[in-house]
Design a protein around this motif. Structure first.
Motif, short mmCIF file in Angstrom:
data_model
loop_
_atom_site.label_atom_id
_atom_site.label_comp_id
_atom_site.label_asym_id
_atom_site.label_seq_id
_atom_site.Cartn_x
_atom_site.Cartn_y
_atom_site.Cartn_z
N ILE A 584 68.75 38.37 59.50
CA ILE A 584 67.36 38.25 59.03
C ILE A 584 67.26 37.18 57.94
N SER A 587 67.30 33.79 59.54
CA SER A 587 66.04 33.49 60.25
C SER A 587 64.94 33.11 59.26
N ASN A 591 63.64 29.02 58.65
CA ASN A 591 62.43 28.93 59.46
C ASN A 591 61.52 27.81 58.95
N ILE A 598 60.01 37.73 63.49
CA ILE A 598 61.34 38.17 63.96
C ILE A 598 61.16 39.41 64.84
N ASP A 615 63.85 34.87 66.67
CA ASP A 615 62.91 34.32 65.67
C ASP A 615 62.19 33.12 66.26
#
Length: 683
Positions: A584, A587, A591, A598, A615
């Motif tokens: 996470i 991502s 990003n 996500i 993602d």
């Protein structure tokens, strides 16, 4: 090559020895049979006008006709004037006699036979041969009770059934004789006499009886010895070949059946024993002969015969035995005819199998084929001559049995010798393999010792490496904290006099120190994975994801889509939490969209869990799909994104520790999907 030639020579010599031995056995048995044979002539004579010469030669005079037959009457000599015979008969099973035009006599009952004969006064000493009667008999000659076999009665309870033949000398001072025989039968489907009485010279009849007895004893004793030998051989020495067991049972059954049929020793030893019981034992032995013979052939030719043949034989002959056990007299004595029919069918089938074996050429086989073919001929001959009651031929059949059984014995011993040779070869091979295993075992021990030493060294190296990593990381963090604090103090002191470029450099220095601190923390985390807590527990996947998501800033810029259906996971919760936290974090961190989205998915397979994290980021070029899991690997050198290059390395190591794999599905500008598996642990 030498051993192969030696083996071929051995089998050639063995084969020729077997041929010589077979020929010798046949010649010996034929000579024995010839020594027991005798010149025999039979005449059907009424003895009303006999020739004197008839009693000076070895001629058997058959008393087969003109017998007065009195049904359901036990008449003693001197009491015939007031009675009338049913008819005059030839000696045969009385169930063939007509009581009226349409009714025949029953099996059960009692009767009296009477015959008057005349013989020349000038004659050799003569005797009367009385064959077995069904089933108890009492004989009078000229009004004198000569013998009683069993006890003759008018009911089943009064009658004691016994069967035996006898030779009765006739008085030399008399020329006319009245023969009266009382017979009672309450057990067999036949009744009365089935063979004629014989008159001949006494020494001829006695010699004939003695020779027949000697031949029977030789035959029965040989079969008994062969059967006992192979039965004990199977039970105590070689139980790997079921043909040995069946052959032993076959020989013993035939020996007992022949002994019981011709001499009934149990009836002589135990006078009070039921003759029906003795007869059932004899029939049991007959059925066992059929079953064991067929099972013996099956054991020899099992690969050529119908797969369920053995079960069929066992079921059929078991039915015969049960019928014999539960059927009352005289019905169980009628089982001989269907038994013979079944035996003939089986012999035809076995003949077909032997032809099939000969055509296939898969057996070694002269001895085998000679044994089987001779055995079949003898079996067929026995059945045929048993039906026609040719006594002389039956003696020859008995010796034929001995030849066949000796050949079968040689066959079994040859099979044993071959199996023993194979066993010895297997033992030698096992010894060689044991030696090789011992050598390999010693080598394996040495390898294991080296491996143990290497494991100890590796363990020490890992311990030292962990200690080094921990010490170095700790020692590095202290000066970094000091540097960061010192830069902050300097910046605070000279804040008013710094120009724009100096402020930028101070900010860049603090970022570098923070990145170095994050790198050291990553190294510490990586080193803790192998030493971490491996305890597993049952927990909710969505609850775990929610806890991880709460660690990040809750803003409108982040959208998390959990699996629609929650799942119960049994695993190490801390390790799985660490994996999701790193994925996470990556991502969000990398990003390039205004809103980070996500998506999580989950599949429960048979032996593993399958997770997916997707993602909407910039994506990863295919050439970097494996590189991103290398330690300190970064796809961008830009400073705006703080990254240590350790996070995904930690993820891969945790997943590998749980027997899983991790893959990347992504294209440049199309987002990234990371899938990983996690082996399901047993609770």
């Amino acid at each position: 090559m030498y051993n192969y030639k030696k083996s071929l020579m051995y089998h050639w010599i063995l084969k020729n020895d077997q041929i010589k031995l077979i020929c010798c056995v046949i010649l010996v048995l034929l000579s024995i049979h010839n020594s027991f044979s005798f010149e025999q002539q039979t005449e059907n004579t009424s003895l009303n006008n006999p020739q004197k010469s008839s009693f000076h030669t070895n001629i058997e005079i058959s008393l087969d006709s003109d017998w007065e037959f009195y049904w359901n009457q036990l008449i003693e000599p001197g009491n015939f004037e007031a009675t009338t015979p049913l008819k005059k008969v030839s000696l045969n099973n009385w169930t063939t006699f007509n009581l009226s035009d349409s009714t025949k006599l029953p099996s059960f009952g009692f009767a009296t036979y009477r015959l008057k004969i005349s013989v020349p006064k000038e004659r050799s000493h003569i005797s009367l041969y009385i064959p077995k009667a069904y089933s108890s008999s009492k004989t009078y000659i000229n009004g004198v009770l000569i013998s009683e076999i069993g006890r003759v009665g008018t009911s089943k309870t009064e009658t004691i059934h016994r069967r035996s033949s006898q030779i009765i000398p006739l008085s030399t001072s008399e020329s006319k004789f009245e023969i009266v025989i009382q017979v009672a039968n309450f057990y067999h489907h036949k009744g009365g006499f089935t063979e004629p009485l014989i008159i001949s010279k006494s020494n001829y009849l006695l010699k004939k009886k003695h020779k027949k007895t000697i031949a029977d004893m030789f035959y029965i004793g040989s079969l008994g010895f062969i059967g006992t030998f192979f039965l004990f051989f199977f039970l105590f020495y070689w139980n790997k070949d079921s043909a040995v067991l069946y052959f032993g049972i076959l020989c013993l059954s035939i020996a007992y059946m022949s002994l019981s049929d011709r001499y009934a020793p149990l009836g002589e030893l135990f006078e009070s024993i039921s003759f029906i019981f003795l007869t059932k034992i004899e029939y049991f032995s007959l059925f066992i002969v059929g079953a064991s013979a067929n099972l013996f052939f099956h054991a020899i030719f099992s690969s050529f015969m119908y797969k369920k043949y053995k079960k069929i034989i066992i079921y059929i002959f078991s039915i015969f035995c049960l019928l014999c056990l539960f059927l009352p007299a005289p019905y169980f004595t009628k089982l001989v005819s269907p038994f013979l029919m079944l035996l003939i069918i089986n012999l035809l089938y076995i003949s077909y199998i032997i032809i099939k074996v000969i055509i296939s050429k898969e057996r070694e086989t002269f001895l085998l084929m000679a044994s089987m073919l001779l055995g079949l001929v003898i079996f067929f001959g026995h059945i045929i001559f048993f039906i026609y009651k040719n006594e002389s031929i039956l003696i020859l059949v008995n010796f034929g049995y001995l030849v066949a059984f000796l050949l079968f014995s040689m066959l079994l011993m040859t099979r044993f010798a071959n199996s023993f040779e194979e066993l010895e070869e297997s033992k030698e091979l096992a010894i060689e393999q044991r030696k090789e295993i011992s050598i390999k075992s010693d080598e394996l021990k040495n390898v294991n010792l080296e491996l143990e030493e290497n494991l100890k060294l590796l363990k020490n190296y890992n311990t030292e490496l962990d200690n080094f990593n921990h010490i170095v990381s700790h020692d590095l963090k202290s000066p970094l904290i000091a540097i960061h604090s010192l830069v902050a103090f300097i910046e605070e002191d000279v804040h008013t006099s710094l120009d724009k470029e100096s402020k930028y450099h101070f900010e860049l220095l603090k970022n570098r120190v923070s990145k170095m601190n994050a790198l050291i923390n990553g190294l510490l985390d990586y080193s803790k994975i192998a030493r971490g807590n491996k305890k597993k527990e049952l927990f909710s996947l969505n609850n775990l994801l929610s806890e991880v998501i709460n660690l990040f800033d809750a803003t409108d810029n982040h959208i998390f889509n959990l699996p629609e259906v929650d799942a119960e996971i049994y695993a190490n919760k801390l390790e799985l939490e660490h994996v999701f936290q790193n994925l996470i974090s990556n991502s969000i961190k990398h990003n390039d969209k205004k809103i980070t989205e996500i998506n999580f998915s989950f599949t429960n397979l048979k032996n593993e869990y399958l997770f997916s994290v997707n993602d909407n980021g910039p994506g990863i070029d295919a050439k970097y799909h494996t590189k991103i899991f290398d330690m300190f690997s970064q796809l961008s050198n830009e400073n705006e994104v703080e990254s240590t290059g350790i996070g995904l390395s930690i993820v891969k190591k945790i997943i590998s520790e749980n027997d899983g794999t991790i893959t990347v599905e992504s294209e440049k500008g199309m987002g990234t999907t990371i899938k990983f598996s996690w082996r399901i642990s047993k609770k």
